[in-house]
Design a protein around this motif. Structure first.
Motif, PDB file in Angstrom:
ATOM      1  N   VAL A  58       0.773  -0.806   0.269  1.00 21.29           N
ATOM      2  CA  VAL A  58       0.189   0.097  -0.055  1.00 21.29           C
ATOM      3  C   VAL A  58       0.770   1.114  -0.300  1.00 21.29           C
ATOM      4  N   GLU A  59       1.866   1.000   0.646  1.00 19.96           N
ATOM      5  CA  GLU A  59       2.735   2.503   0.625  1.00 19.96           C
ATOM      6  C   GLU A  59       3.992   2.827  -0.621  1.00 19.96           C
ATOM      7  N   GLU A  60       3.765   1.823  -1.729  1.00 18.06           N
ATOM      8  CA  GLU A  60       4.213   1.472  -2.655  1.00 18.06           C
ATOM      9  C   GLU A  60       3.158   1.940  -3.659  1.00 18.06           C
ATOM     10  N   SER A 102       2.677  10.218 -18.439  1.00 20.88           N
ATOM     11  CA  SER A 102       1.466  10.524 -19.979  1.00 20.88           C
ATOM     12  C   SER A 102       1.203   9.969 -20.110  1.00 20.88           C
ATOM     13  N   PRO A 103      -0.064  10.176 -19.544  1.00 21.83           N
ATOM     14  CA  PRO A 103      -0.905  11.793 -20.379  1.00 21.83           C
ATOM     15  C   PRO A 103      -1.579  12.332 -18.931  1.00 21.83           C
ATOM     16  N   PHE A 104      -1.405  10.717 -17.900  1.00 27.40           N
ATOM     17  CA  PHE A 104      -2.471  11.211 -16.816  1.00 27.40           C
ATOM     18  C   PHE A 104      -1.428  11.988 -15.911  1.00 27.40           C
ATOM     19  N   SER A 105      -1.849  12.312 -15.129  1.00 29.43           N
ATOM     20  CA  SER A 105      -1.193  13.491 -13.926  1.00 29.43           C
ATOM     21  C   SER A 105      -0.350  12.962 -13.127  1.00 29.43           C
ATOM     22  N   ASN A 106       0.143  11.253 -12.607  1.00 26.00           N
ATOM     23  CA  ASN A 106       0.393  10.636 -12.167  1.00 26.00           C
ATOM     24  C   ASN A 106       0.055   8.470 -12.566  1.00 26.00           C
ATOM     25  N   LYS A 107       0.953   7.673 -11.722  1.00 20.48           N
ATOM     26  CA  LYS A 107       0.795   6.743 -12.168  1.00 20.48           C
ATOM     27  C   LYS A 107      -0.310   6.411 -11.760  1.00 20.48           C
ATOM     28  N   TYR A 108      -0.168   6.381  -9.967  1.00 18.79           N
ATOM     29  CA  TYR A 108      -1.502   5.931  -9.176  1.00 18.79           C
ATOM     30  C   TYR A 108      -2.976   5.826 -10.334  1.00 18.79           C
ATOM     31  N   ALA A 139      -3.340  -2.905  -0.580  1.00 16.91           N
ATOM     32  CA  ALA A 139      -3.020  -2.355  -1.481  1.00 16.91           C
ATOM     33  C   ALA A 139      -4.390  -3.033  -3.219  1.00 16.91           C
ATOM     34  N   LYS A 140      -4.552  -4.117  -2.813  1.00 16.66           N
ATOM     35  CA  LYS A 140      -5.796  -4.175  -3.103  1.00 16.66           C
ATOM     36  C   LYS A 140      -7.052  -3.445  -2.592  1.00 16.66           C
ATOM     37  N   LEU A 141      -7.628  -3.820  -1.476  1.00 14.69           N
ATOM     38  CA  LEU A 141      -8.088  -3.104  -0.064  1.00 14.69           C
ATOM     39  C   LEU A 141      -8.362  -0.778  -0.574  1.00 14.69           C
ATOM     40  N   MET A 142      -7.158  -1.122  -0.381  1.00 18.16           N
ATOM     41  CA  MET A 142      -6.630   0.957  -0.910  1.00 18.16           C
ATOM     42  C   MET A 142      -7.671   0.808  -2.101  1.00 18.16           C
ATOM     43  N   ILE A 143      -7.033   0.567  -3.054  1.00 16.54           N
ATOM     44  CA  ILE A 143      -7.963   0.659  -4.248  1.00 16.54           C
ATOM     45  C   ILE A 143      -9.394   0.046  -4.603  1.00 16.54           C
ATOM     46  N   VAL A 144      -9.893  -0.586  -4.155  1.00 21.41           N
ATOM     47  CA  VAL A 144     -11.586  -0.920  -3.250  1.00 21.41           C
ATOM     48  C   VAL A 144     -12.408   0.619  -3.260  1.00 21.41           C
ATOM     49  N   PHE A 154     -11.179  -2.944   7.099  1.00 18.07           N
ATOM     50  CA  PHE A 154     -10.997  -1.878   7.329  1.00 18.07           C
ATOM     51  C   PHE A 154      -9.842  -0.764   7.185  1.00 18.07           C
ATOM     52  N   LEU A 155     -10.083   0.013   6.008  1.00 20.12           N
ATOM     53  CA  LEU A 155      -8.597   1.061   5.671  1.00 20.12           C
ATOM     54  C   LEU A 155      -8.234   2.087   6.811  1.00 20.12           C
ATOM     55  N   GLU A 156      -6.631   2.001   7.520  1.00 18.96           N
ATOM     56  CA  GLU A 156      -6.883   2.546   7.615  1.00 18.96           C
ATOM     57  C   GLU A 156      -6.478   3.673   7.673  1.00 18.96           C
ATOM     58  N   ASP A 157      -6.864   4.562   9.066  1.00 12.82           N
ATOM     59  CA  ASP A 157      -6.610   6.542   8.361  1.00 12.82           C
ATOM     60  C   ASP A 157      -5.544   7.181   7.955  1.00 12.82           C
ATOM     61  N   LYS A 158      -4.547   6.329   7.490  1.00 12.97           N
ATOM     62  CA  LYS A 158      -3.123   7.347   7.040  1.00 12.97           C
ATOM     63  C   LYS A 158      -3.665   6.491   5.844  1.00 12.97           C
ATOM     64  N   TYR A 159      -4.373   5.580   5.625  1.00 19.65           N
ATOM     65  CA  TYR A 159      -4.386   5.342   4.437  1.00 19.65           C
ATOM     66  C   TYR A 159      -5.118   5.359   3.916  1.00 19.65           C
ATOM     67  N   ALA A 160      -6.315   5.958   4.038  1.00 16.91           N
ATOM     68  CA  ALA A 160      -7.102   6.247   4.050  1.00 16.91           C
ATOM     69  C   ALA A 160      -7.075   8.042   3.872  1.00 16.91           C
ATOM     70  N   ASN A 161      -6.404   9.042   4.877  1.00 14.02           N
ATOM     71  CA  ASN A 161      -6.437   9.945   3.924  1.00 14.02           C
ATOM     72  C   ASN A 161      -5.319  10.815   2.790  1.00 14.02           C
ATOM     73  N   GLU A 162      -4.975   9.017   2.073  1.00 19.15           N
ATOM     74  CA  GLU A 162      -4.670   9.551   0.933  1.00 19.15           C
ATOM     75  C   GLU A 162      -5.519   9.191  -0.365  1.00 19.15           C
ATOM     76  N   LEU A 163      -6.270   8.610   0.229  1.00 20.51           N
ATOM     77  CA  LEU A 163      -7.414   8.499  -0.907  1.00 20.51           C
ATOM     78  C   LEU A 163      -8.359   9.670  -1.562  1.00 20.51           C
ATOM     79  N   LEU A 164      -7.866   9.773  -2.952  1.00 18.35           N
ATOM     80  CA  LEU A 164      -8.653  11.638  -3.936  1.00 18.35           C
ATOM     81  C   LEU A 164      -9.765  11.475  -3.558  1.00 18.35           C
ATOM     82  N   ASP A 165     -10.211  12.885  -4.011  1.00 16.46           N
ATOM     83  CA  ASP A 165     -11.753  12.598  -3.920  1.00 16.46           C
ATOM     84  C   ASP A 165     -12.682  12.556  -5.072  1.00 16.46           C
TER      85      ASP A 165
END
Length: 103
Positions: free
Chosen positions: A4-6, A16-22, A56-61, A90-101
């Protein structure tokens, strides 16, 4: 194996042409879900290529749920989380805060 950190670090990798790899990854998964042409196979092949761990998959979901994507539940099932407990998904807050709006 990509952690998940990676996965979070992908937001700092230009693609390119996306803003980033994520964003590229999330949009590629979204495209596979929308196309409805073997989405499970297409997504699993993509993730096998990068070998994401379960967190990492959980964060994607969670990213899909955060933006209210209509296929979030389908992705949840493709990743095999339907048999997990609520605590296991459950996604820990430190990871949940990384999610894009939005993506």
């Amino acid at each position: 194996m990509i952690t998940v950190e990676e996965l979070i670090e992908m937001k700092n990798q230009e693609m390119s042409p996306f803003s980033n790899k994520y964003v590229w990854l999330i949009l590629t998964i979204e495209d596979s879900l929308i196309a409805k042409s073997n989405p499970e196979t297409r997504i699993n092949q993509l993730l096998e290529q990068y070998n994401f761990d379960d967190k990492a998959k959980l964060m994607i979901v969670h990213q899909f749920f955060k933006v209210g994507h209509q296929s979030a539940e389908e992705l949840y099932n493709i990743f095999g989380f339907e048999n997990y407990t609520e605590e296991q998904t459950f996604l820990e807050d430190k990871y949940a805060n990384e999610l894009l709006d939005k993506f």
